[in-house]
Design a protein around this motif. Structure first.
Motif, PDB file in Angstrom:
ATOM      1  N   ALA A 248       1.159  -1.166   0.179  1.00 55.78           N
ATOM      2  CA  ALA A 248      -0.354  -0.459   0.068  1.00 55.78           C
ATOM      3  C   ALA A 248       1.045   0.910  -0.040  1.00 55.78           C
ATOM      4  O   ALA A 248       2.338   1.123   0.242  1.00 55.78           O
ATOM      5  N   PHE A 249      -0.140   1.657  -0.135  1.00 57.87           N
ATOM      6  CA  PHE A 249       1.056   3.403  -0.859  1.00 57.87           C
ATOM      7  C   PHE A 249       1.995   4.177   1.037  1.00 57.87           C
ATOM      8  O   PHE A 249       0.779   3.437   1.905  1.00 57.87           O
ATOM      9  N   PRO A 250       2.449   4.340   1.461  1.00 58.99           N
ATOM     10  CA  PRO A 250       3.107   4.636   2.536  1.00 58.99           C
ATOM     11  C   PRO A 250       2.028   5.754   3.302  1.00 58.99           C
ATOM     12  O   PRO A 250       2.007   6.789   1.850  1.00 58.99           O
ATOM     13  N   GLU A 251       2.511   5.956   4.675  1.00 61.25           N
ATOM     14  CA  GLU A 251       2.157   7.394   5.336  1.00 61.25           C
ATOM     15  C   GLU A 251       3.015   7.946   4.758  1.00 61.25           C
ATOM     16  O   GLU A 251       4.665   7.790   4.695  1.00 61.25           O
ATOM     17  N   GLU A 252       2.854   9.434   5.003  1.00 56.27           N
ATOM     18  CA  GLU A 252       3.930  10.686   4.923  1.00 56.27           C
ATOM     19  C   GLU A 252       4.162  11.315   6.159  1.00 56.27           C
ATOM     20  O   GLU A 252       2.923  11.505   6.766  1.00 56.27           O
ATOM     21  N   GLU A 253       5.146  11.452   6.603  1.00 54.90           N
ATOM     22  CA  GLU A 253       5.741  12.327   7.319  1.00 54.90           C
ATOM     23  C   GLU A 253       6.734  12.054   7.383  1.00 54.90           C
ATOM     24  O   GLU A 253       7.763  12.127   7.761  1.00 54.90           O
ATOM     25  N   GLY A 254       7.385  13.701   6.931  1.00 53.80           N
ATOM     26  CA  GLY A 254       8.314  14.353   6.341  1.00 53.80           C
ATOM     27  C   GLY A 254       9.397  13.920   6.062  1.00 53.80           C
ATOM     28  O   GLY A 254      10.836  13.639   5.352  1.00 53.80           O
ATOM     29  N   GLY A 255       8.182  12.193   4.894  1.00 50.95           N
ATOM     30  CA  GLY A 255       8.998  11.673   3.847  1.00 50.95           C
ATOM     31  C   GLY A 255       8.260  10.591   4.412  1.00 50.95           C
ATOM     32  O   GLY A 255       6.705  10.786   4.223  1.00 50.95           O
ATOM     33  N   ILE A 256       8.319   9.980   3.806  1.00 54.19           N
ATOM     34  CA  ILE A 256       7.632   8.534   3.552  1.00 54.19           C
ATOM     35  C   ILE A 256       7.783   7.122   4.747  1.00 54.19           C
ATOM     36  O   ILE A 256       9.118   7.214   4.674  1.00 54.19           O
ATOM     37  N   LEU A 257       6.929   6.865   5.681  1.00 53.98           N
ATOM     38  CA  LEU A 257       7.298   6.382   6.801  1.00 53.98           C
ATOM     39  C   LEU A 257       6.915   4.341   6.475  1.00 53.98           C
ATOM     40  O   LEU A 257       6.000   4.012   5.271  1.00 53.98           O
ATOM     41  N   PRO A 258       8.402   3.784   6.975  1.00 51.89           N
ATOM     42  CA  PRO A 258       8.127   2.412   6.258  1.00 51.89           C
ATOM     43  C   PRO A 258       6.292   1.891   7.374  1.00 51.89           C
ATOM     44  O   PRO A 258       5.622   2.351   7.435  1.00 51.89           O
ATOM     45  N   LEU A 259       5.877   0.788   6.055  1.00 49.30           N
ATOM     46  CA  LEU A 259       4.934   0.020   6.336  1.00 49.30           C
ATOM     47  C   LEU A 259       5.026  -0.356   7.672  1.00 49.30           C
ATOM     48  O   LEU A 259       6.433  -1.910   8.416  1.00 49.30           O
ATOM     49  N   GLN A 260       4.435  -0.896   8.699  1.00 44.27           N
ATOM     50  CA  GLN A 260       4.392  -1.318   9.867  1.00 44.27           C
ATOM     51  C   GLN A 260       4.218  -2.978  10.207  1.00 44.27           C
ATOM     52  O   GLN A 260       2.632  -3.212   9.654  1.00 44.27           O
ATOM     53  N   THR A 261       4.209  -4.100   9.537  1.00 39.88           N
ATOM     54  CA  THR A 261       4.239  -5.178   9.742  1.00 39.88           C
ATOM     55  C   THR A 261       4.246  -5.953  10.806  1.00 39.88           C
ATOM     56  O   THR A 261       4.496  -5.227  11.890  1.00 39.88           O
ATOM     57  N   ALA A 262       4.139  -7.583  10.947  1.00 38.34           N
ATOM     58  CA  ALA A 262       4.205  -8.007  12.446  1.00 38.34           C
ATOM     59  C   ALA A 262       5.425  -7.698  12.734  1.00 38.34           C
ATOM     60  O   ALA A 262       6.118  -7.223  12.572  1.00 38.34           O
ATOM     61  N   PHE A 263       4.898  -8.305  14.520  1.00 38.85           N
ATOM     62  CA  PHE A 263       5.935  -8.294  15.010  1.00 38.85           C
ATOM     63  C   PHE A 263       6.439  -6.554  15.129  1.00 38.85           C
ATOM     64  O   PHE A 263       7.452  -5.870  15.870  1.00 38.85           O
ATOM     65  N   GLY A 264       6.262  -5.360  14.393  1.00 38.03           N
ATOM     66  CA  GLY A 264       6.860  -4.243  14.247  1.00 38.03           C
ATOM     67  C   GLY A 264       7.607  -4.075  13.416  1.00 38.03           C
ATOM     68  O   GLY A 264       8.248  -3.305  13.355  1.00 38.03           O
ATOM     69  N   LEU A 265       7.492  -4.921  12.315  1.00 45.34           N
ATOM     70  CA  LEU A 265       8.803  -4.789  11.604  1.00 45.34           C
ATOM     71  C   LEU A 265       8.589  -3.752  10.214  1.00 45.34           C
ATOM     72  O   LEU A 265       7.454  -3.937  10.340  1.00 45.34           O
TER      73      LEU A 265
ATOM     74  N   PHE B 231       9.051  -2.102   6.818  1.00 41.33           N
ATOM     75  CA  PHE B 231       9.358  -2.642   4.799  1.00 41.33           C
ATOM     76  C   PHE B 231       8.970  -1.563   4.238  1.00 41.33           C
ATOM     77  O   PHE B 231       8.537  -0.986   4.744  1.00 41.33           O
ATOM     78  N   MET B 232       9.696  -1.755   3.726  1.00 41.97           N
ATOM     79  CA  MET B 232       9.714  -0.848   2.006  1.00 41.97           C
ATOM     80  C   MET B 232       9.915  -1.591   0.896  1.00 41.97           C
ATOM     81  O   MET B 232      11.002  -2.328   1.122  1.00 41.97           O
ATOM     82  N   SER B 233       9.386  -1.557  -0.029  1.00 42.05           N
ATOM     83  CA  SER B 233       9.093  -2.529  -0.935  1.00 42.05           C
ATOM     84  C   SER B 233       8.851  -1.416  -2.673  1.00 42.05           C
ATOM     85  O   SER B 233       7.679  -0.939  -2.164  1.00 42.05           O
ATOM     86  N   ILE B 234       9.477  -1.564  -3.666  1.00 44.58           N
ATOM     87  CA  ILE B 234       9.294  -1.173  -4.666  1.00 44.58           C
ATOM     88  C   ILE B 234       7.268  -1.173  -4.962  1.00 44.58           C
ATOM     89  O   ILE B 234       6.451  -0.669  -5.664  1.00 44.58           O
ATOM     90  N   SER B 235       7.100  -2.721  -4.103  1.00 47.37           N
ATOM     91  CA  SER B 235       5.747  -2.807  -4.115  1.00 47.37           C
ATOM     92  C   SER B 235       4.501  -2.545  -4.260  1.00 47.37           C
ATOM     93  O   SER B 235       3.747  -1.861  -4.781  1.00 47.37           O
ATOM     94  N   CYS B 236       5.534  -1.227  -3.406  1.00 48.54           N
ATOM     95  CA  CYS B 236       4.019  -0.112  -2.883  1.00 48.54           C
ATOM     96  C   CYS B 236       3.524   0.604  -3.163  1.00 48.54           C
ATOM     97  O   CYS B 236       2.151   1.080  -3.750  1.00 48.54           O
ATOM     98  N   PHE B 237       4.348   0.530  -4.161  1.00 48.93           N
ATOM     99  CA  PHE B 237       3.511   1.928  -5.741  1.00 48.93           C
ATOM    100  C   PHE B 237       3.695   1.395  -6.359  1.00 48.93           C
ATOM    101  O   PHE B 237       2.784   1.910  -7.758  1.00 48.93           O
ATOM    102  N   THR B 238       4.057  -0.024  -7.054  1.00 51.07           N
ATOM    103  CA  THR B 238       3.667  -0.490  -8.414  1.00 51.07           C
ATOM    104  C   THR B 238       2.962  -1.920  -8.284  1.00 51.07           C
ATOM    105  O   THR B 238       2.375  -3.084  -9.243  1.00 51.07           O
TER     106      THR B 238
END
Lengths: 138, 244
Positions: free
Chosen positions: B70-87, B89-96
């Motif tokens: 999904a598109f990341p949240e933005e705050e001063g930049g883009i925030l990595p996605l929050q996933t399991a166990f607080g990991l 995560f960032m990937s090009i798949s967020c945009f494509t």
């Protein structure tokens, strides 16, 4: 608001370009804003203001933003074209490209041959065209 | 023209204590499996952890994590996605999404620089970077932008995989980039032998020998299953060898 990250990088660049020079003032910073990334200039300016600190003698008004059309060259057939704002891209696709301009290769193709194998000749994203400085003693 | 993004990269990684780069000369050896499992285990153990999928043309970490990009949240930049166990995560798949990403060399570097410049990782104990196969733009850019990264090689016990990954290791050595060790995945009866002699990687510590685990496919996409499964048990050995 991800424009703020890019604005921060511009301020950092101006800082680095001036730090070893005897600078009286930074008079003008011309920023090219590529139409492909289509940043929100108001948000970008707010970001510049946010990250402007007193250690660089530059005013917000000194930053000039110039929009550069996005021009492409097809690597397969040689066709060159300019991004049409009414390109038929969905909002989601435009948003993806806004975040990451290279996502354009997933959504755009050469209008002549249909290939996604193109080079962005200009108008990709943010770059600094020039920084005009007055040094002390000038 | 100046690229301003280059001047913010140091700041973006300033809060990251360690960067583990998972790479191989060959594809399909288990880099994404190792990256995803390692990142999940570290996060679950309480380390502030990030996972960055730099395999633009074969992004798959989101599938291992069971995350819908999904598109990341933005705050001063883009925030990595929050996933399991607080990991994080960032990937090009967020945009494509699930679209293919046919990009050439210069565009790969541009995309990498953009992600590096605008992603706000914050304070991390460790950032795991899942790499595409080979010695291409992404490897060269890691050496350029994150020179203190720790390299972990993944291979199978096939002599072909060892030979090709040996070339990557040789290249890293030539650049004085330390290789922390080798994970031998899908380890089988041919233990590094074969036509090339299997010595290409023998000078590096073996962090783990992971057998082919038919159950692994069932765990993919479910972090809770991954955490408890056989593959994770071997990856715990890897993490222990790496000082975690």
């Amino acid at each position: 608001m991800h424009e703020w990250a890019l604005a921060e990088s511009v301020i950092e660049t101006v800082k680095r370009e001036t730090e070893n020079r005897d600078v009286k003032s930074v008079d003008r910073v011309i920023i090219s804003c590529g139409a492909l990334q289509n940043i929100d200039e108001e948000i970008f300016r707010t970001g510049l203001e946010e990250y402007l600190t007193g250690d660089v003698p530059v005013k917000l008004e000194s930053f000039l933003l110039e929009t550069v059309p996005a021009e492409f060259s097809c690597n397969r057939c040689g066709n060159r074209w300019v991004l049409d704002p009414s390109s038929g891209l969905t909002e989601e696709e435009l948003e993806g490209i806004h975040f990451l301009p290279e996502a354009a290769h997933s959504f755009l193709s050469c209008p002549e041959c249909g290939s996604p194998d193109f080079t962005v000749l200009e108008g990709r994203g943010i770059s600094i065209k020039s920084i005009e400085i007055t040094e002390k003693g000038e | 023209m100046l690229d301003p993004r280059l001047n913010i990269l140091e700041k973006r990684f300033a809060g990251v204590k360690r960067v583990l780069v998972i790479l191989s000369g060959k594809g399909g050896v288990g880099k994404s499996s190792c990256s995803s499992a390692a990142a999940l285990l570290l996060a679950e153990r309480g380390f502030q952890t990030g996972l960055l999928d730099l395999d633009f043309q074969g992004a798959s970490d989101h599938l291992f994590l069971g995350v819908s990009p999904a598109f990341p949240e933005e705050e001063g930049g883009i925030l990595p996605l929050q996933t399991a166990f607080g990991l994080k995560f960032m990937s090009i798949s967020c945009f494509t999404g699930e679209h293919g990403v046919p990009i050439r060399g210069g565009a790969v570097t541009d995309a990498l620089i953009e992600l590096f410049a605008v992603t706000i990782w914050g304070a991390l104990d460790v950032l795991v970077i899942d790499m595409p196969p080979g010695i291409g733009d992404e490897v060269l850019d890691i050496l350029r932008f994150i020179p203190d990264s720790e390299m972990v090689l993944v291979t199978t016990s096939s002599s072909v995989s060892e030979s090709v990954t040996g070339r990557l290791a040789y290249f890293l050595d030539s650049q004085h980039v330390p290789v922390r060790g080798v994970i031998i995945n899908m380890d089988g009866p041919v233990k590094g032998g074969g036509k090339t002699g299997g010595t290409a990687l023998s000078q590096y510590p073996v962090l783990a020998r992971i057998p082919f685990l038919p159950g692994w496919e069932r765990e993919i996409g479910d972090p809770e299953l991954i955490k408890k499964g056989g593959f994770a048990a071997h990856m715990q050995d890897v993490l222990r060898e790496l000082g975690f």
